[in-house]
Design a protein around this motif. Structure first.
Motif, short mmCIF file in Angstrom:
data_model
loop_
_atom_site.label_atom_id
_atom_site.label_comp_id
_atom_site.label_asym_id
_atom_site.label_seq_id
_atom_site.Cartn_x
_atom_site.Cartn_y
_atom_site.Cartn_z
N GLY A 283 46.75 34.48 48.85
CA GLY A 283 46.23 33.90 47.62
C GLY A 283 45.54 32.57 47.85
O GLY A 283 44.49 32.29 47.27
N HIS A 284 46.14 31.74 48.70
CA HIS A 284 45.53 30.44 48.98
C HIS A 284 44.19 30.61 49.69
O HIS A 284 43.23 29.88 49.40
N VAL A 285 44.13 31.57 50.60
CA VAL A 285 42.86 31.84 51.28
C VAL A 285 41.80 32.28 50.27
O VAL A 285 40.64 31.86 50.33
N GLY A 286 42.22 33.12 49.29
CA GLY A 286 41.28 33.54 48.26
C GLY A 286 40.74 32.37 47.47
O GLY A 286 39.53 32.30 47.19
N VAL A 287 41.61 31.44 47.10
CA VAL A 287 41.16 30.27 46.34
C VAL A 287 40.29 29.37 47.20
O VAL A 287 39.31 28.78 46.72
N LEU A 288 40.63 29.24 48.48
CA LEU A 288 39.77 28.47 49.40
C LEU A 288 38.35 29.03 49.41
O LEU A 288 37.37 28.29 49.37
N ILE A 289 38.25 30.36 49.44
CA ILE A 289 36.93 31.00 49.44
C ILE A 289 36.19 30.68 48.15
O ILE A 289 34.99 30.36 48.16
N PHE A 290 36.88 30.77 47.01
CA PHE A 290 36.25 30.43 45.74
C PHE A 290 35.67 29.02 45.76
O PHE A 290 34.54 28.78 45.32
N PHE A 291 36.44 28.06 46.25
CA PHE A 291 35.98 26.67 46.25
C PHE A 291 34.87 26.47 47.26
O PHE A 291 33.96 25.66 47.02
N ALA A 292 34.91 27.18 48.38
CA ALA A 292 33.84 27.06 49.37
C ALA A 292 32.52 27.56 48.80
O ALA A 292 31.48 26.90 48.90
N VAL A 293 32.57 28.73 48.19
CA VAL A 293 31.36 29.30 47.58
C VAL A 293 30.85 28.40 46.46
O VAL A 293 29.66 28.11 46.35
N LEU B 82 52.81 47.77 42.90
CA LEU B 82 52.33 46.85 41.87
C LEU B 82 50.82 46.64 42.00
O LEU B 82 50.10 46.63 41.01
N VAL B 83 50.35 46.50 43.23
CA VAL B 83 48.90 46.37 43.46
C VAL B 83 48.18 47.61 42.95
O VAL B 83 47.15 47.52 42.27
N ALA B 84 48.72 48.78 43.28
CA ALA B 84 48.06 50.04 42.92
C ALA B 84 48.01 50.25 41.41
O ALA B 84 47.03 50.78 40.87
N VAL B 85 49.05 49.82 40.71
CA VAL B 85 49.07 49.99 39.24
C VAL B 85 48.20 48.93 38.57
O VAL B 85 47.46 49.22 37.62
N ALA B 86 48.29 47.70 39.06
CA ALA B 86 47.59 46.60 38.40
C ALA B 86 46.08 46.63 38.62
O ALA B 86 45.32 46.32 37.70
N THR B 87 45.65 47.01 39.81
CA THR B 87 44.23 46.89 40.15
C THR B 87 43.30 47.63 39.18
O THR B 87 42.35 47.03 38.68
N PRO B 88 43.52 48.92 38.90
CA PRO B 88 42.59 49.59 37.98
C PRO B 88 42.63 49.03 36.56
O PRO B 88 41.59 48.97 35.88
N VAL C 105 44.06 37.28 45.74
CA VAL C 105 45.03 36.55 44.92
C VAL C 105 45.96 37.54 44.21
O VAL C 105 47.17 37.33 44.13
N LEU C 106 45.40 38.63 43.69
CA LEU C 106 46.21 39.66 43.04
C LEU C 106 47.23 40.23 44.01
O LEU C 106 48.42 40.38 43.67
N VAL C 107 46.81 40.56 45.23
CA VAL C 107 47.73 41.11 46.23
C VAL C 107 48.82 40.11 46.56
O VAL C 107 50.01 40.44 46.62
N SER C 108 48.43 38.86 46.75
CA SER C 108 49.38 37.82 47.09
C SER C 108 50.45 37.68 46.02
O SER C 108 51.66 37.60 46.31
#
Length: 355
Positions: free
Chosen positions: A60-70, A320-326, A37-40
């Protein structure tokens, strides 16, 4: 001589055999989903098309799908372990609300004053500022903005966009709860029929609504995962089926939207359980400091918005991913250790073991 069914079972893992096993990959899976979701959003926040748009979806949608599946599987199992209405809602509240309350307060009264485009006097006298934490804790994040915060963003003045999924998830909890207290969950056929109806609804819904509202089709993933619990002794998690599911999902993404929604939902459910239970332990180094998935999900967006405001919206998505992730990682680990884990330690204990 073993039959086809026996040979097939020997080539994979039976879901029901692993459900009580704590040695699984769910923590890593949820963490990867949150990071997806962060990357998206790192693309969306700089005005670029998100990854997987070629398949008519987004990372991001795939990430949320995984959350709801789990969630569908584990929340169903939680009810079976302890079918107490009071305990059910205490557990859900302790999982969602403490971390959400901290991010709401920190955003409104620490981050907001630092990044707002209006004067501090205007900011702190605006009702929006003081209502914001209450809206988030009451799970009403839609339109929950702060005065002058991210008002110049390409994406819009959304302070914490991903929180839209939390009231949808609580709605899924409510549906499962109602099915539990009314006894519907005891009927495998009824639960399966409702899950199939949910898939049919999701296929229709995305054709008649906007993409943002169409995202609530993740409810179908929750319903299907909850129904899968009833078939746990017959669901085989195997590597060949997982590979086939990935291929079919990719192909379906090139077809009609209604078809892709159904295929991606079914695929996300199966692949989530396969990753969690059929693969050997993976990525444990990522979770050695705690379960950062929820913290990553609720902290990422305002941090990313802040970085874009400071560095400019022409920043490359992967920078943006590299700065935000840590930054988000540290906040998420702090959230887990100081807020979420202490809250979860107060959960009521199950009174019996699920069959």
């Amino acid at each position: 001589m073993p039959g086809v069914s026996d040979r097939f079972r020997s080539s994979g893992v039976i879901l029901g055999d692993r459900l009580g096993d704590r040695d699984n990959n769910f923590d890593v899976l949820r963490l990867l989903a949150a990071w997806a979701v962060l990357v998206s959003h790192s693309y969306a926040l700089v005005g670029l098309r998100e990854p997987l748009h070629q398949l008519d979806t987004s990372l991001g949608h795939v990430g949320v799908l995984i959350f709801f599946a789990v969630s569908g599987l584990l929340i169903r199992r939680s009810w079976e372990l302890d079918p107490s209405p009071r305990d059910f809602w205490i557990k859900r509240a302790l999982r969602l609300l403490p971390g959400l309350a901290v991010v709401a307060l920190a955003t409104a009264f620490v981050l907001g004053p630092l990044v707002t485009r209006v004067s501090l006097g205007t900011y702190f006298t605006s009702p929006e500022t003081w209502i914001y934490p209450f809206r988030l804790v009451l799970l009403v994040p839609f339109g929950a903005d702060l005065p002058g915060v991210f008002s110049d963003s390409i994406y819009g003045a959304s302070v914490n966009g991903p929180l839209w999924s939390l009231p949808v998830e609580v709605f899924a909890y409510l549906l499962l709860f109602l099915m539990g207290v009314t006894g519907v969950l005891r009927s495998r056929a009824a639960v399966t029929a409702l899950a199939v109806a949910g898939l049919a609804w999701a296929a229709w819904w995305v054709t008649v609504t906007s993409p943002s509202l169409g995202a609530v089709s993740v409810l179908a993933a929750f319903a299907l995962a909850a129904a899968t619990y009833g078939w746990r002794d017959r669901v085989v998690l195997s590597h060949p089926v997982a590979v086939a599911a990935l291929v079919v999902c990719a192909l379906a993404g090139l077809g009609p939207e209604s078809l892709s929604v159904v295929v991606w939902t079914v695929g996300a459910v199966y692949l989530s359980f396969w990753f969690a239970y059929a693969l050997p332990p993976v990525g444990r180094v990522l979770t050695r400091f705690g379960d950062a998935s929820y913290g990553l999900y609720i902290w990422a967006f305002p941090v990313q918005q802040t970085i874009v405001q400071v560095l400019g919206d022409d920043i490359h998505p992967w920078l943006l991913v590299a700065v935000a992730t840590p930054i988000v990682w540290v906040l998420a680990i702090a959230s887990w250790r100081l807020v979420e884990r202490p809250a979860l330690a107060r959960k009521p204990r199950p009174t019996r073991v699920a069959a």
